[in-house]
Design a protein around this motif. Structure first.
Motif, PDB file in Angstrom:
ATOM      1  N   MET A  14       0.854  -1.052   0.082  1.00 30.24           N
ATOM      2  CA  MET A  14       0.007  -0.077   0.086  1.00 30.24           C
ATOM      3  C   MET A  14       0.769   1.233  -0.116  1.00 30.24           C
ATOM      4  N   ASN A  15       0.429   2.233  -0.832  1.00 26.04           N
ATOM      5  CA  ASN A  15       1.032   3.438  -0.709  1.00 26.04           C
ATOM      6  C   ASN A  15       0.615   4.245   0.327  1.00 26.04           C
ATOM      7  N   PRO A  16       1.523   4.624   1.524  1.00 27.17           N
ATOM      8  CA  PRO A  16       1.110   5.106   2.882  1.00 27.17           C
ATOM      9  C   PRO A  16       0.394   6.486   2.544  1.00 27.17           C
ATOM     10  N   GLU A  17       0.816   7.162   1.547  1.00 26.21           N
ATOM     11  CA  GLU A  17       0.407   8.399   1.447  1.00 26.21           C
ATOM     12  C   GLU A  17      -1.153   9.090   1.071  1.00 26.21           C
ATOM     13  N   SER A  18      -1.541   7.920  -0.161  1.00 20.36           N
ATOM     14  CA  SER A  18      -2.836   8.020  -0.765  1.00 20.36           C
ATOM     15  C   SER A  18      -3.475   6.794  -0.173  1.00 20.36           C
ATOM     16  N   ASN A  19      -2.800   5.810   0.552  1.00 22.33           N
ATOM     17  CA  ASN A  19      -3.610   4.660   1.045  1.00 22.33           C
ATOM     18  C   ASN A  19      -4.272   3.909  -0.240  1.00 22.33           C
ATOM     19  N   THR A  20      -3.531   3.854  -1.311  1.00 24.77           N
ATOM     20  CA  THR A  20      -3.942   3.141  -2.328  1.00 24.77           C
ATOM     21  C   THR A  20      -2.876   1.955  -2.689  1.00 24.77           C
ATOM     22  N   LEU A  21      -3.332   1.127  -3.404  1.00 18.42           N
ATOM     23  CA  LEU A  21      -2.327   0.040  -3.802  1.00 18.42           C
ATOM     24  C   LEU A  21      -1.178   0.472  -4.647  1.00 18.42           C
ATOM     25  N   ASN A  22       0.022   0.205  -4.138  1.00 20.38           N
ATOM     26  CA  ASN A  22       1.312   0.633  -4.811  1.00 20.38           C
ATOM     27  C   ASN A  22       1.258  -0.065  -6.198  1.00 20.38           C
ATOM     28  N   SER A  72      -5.490  -8.279  -1.190  1.00 20.65           N
ATOM     29  CA  SER A  72      -5.917  -7.970   0.091  1.00 20.65           C
ATOM     30  C   SER A  72      -4.844  -8.490   1.182  1.00 20.65           C
TER      31      SER A  72
END
Ligand SMILES: [Zn+2]
Length: 117
Positions: A14-22, A72
């Motif tokens: 997960m991308n910690p900034e946008s909270n989307t999948l890397n 997930s």
């Protein structure tokens, strides 16, 4: 910048900034599913061994479910050569082997000693 063989597996999914999948991870999953999906066994049964961090290659799961698991749960850490999914003898890391000339030189000296004894 360090990009090495399947480095996406060692990164957070997960991308910690946008909270989307890397993005790298998402691309990696697609790559994996292509490799795995090429196996005749998978094409016939619609199932494959799930490499997610929960199943850890111990369960045979329908392809759609595997997608879901990988999104997930994440990938099993360290499973970089997908040998259970049709991949074998992936050629990487060979450039870091010791040079051939050095080891040959050592061996010659040993041979001489043994021969004169
Ligand atoms: Zn799974």
């Amino acid at each position: 910048m360090s990009t090495y063989f399947r480095s996406w597996m060692d990164e957070p999914m997960m991308n910690p900034e946008s909270n989307t999948l890397n993005e790298e991870y998402a691309r990696g999953i697609v790559e994996f599913m292509q490799v795995a999906g090429n196996q005749p066994r998978v094409q016939k049964s619609g199932k494959l061994i799930c490499p997610c961090s929960i199943c850890q290659n111990s369960r045979n799961v329908r392809v759609e479910i595997v997608w879901h698991h990988l999104y997930s749960n994440g990938f099993t850490p360290g499973y970089k050569i997908w040998y259970l999914h049709g991949e074998r003898n992936y050629d990487y890391g060979s450039t870091s082997e010791p040079t051939v000339s050095d080891s040959l030189g050592d061996r010659t000296e040993v041979d001489v000693c043994v021969g004169t004894d």
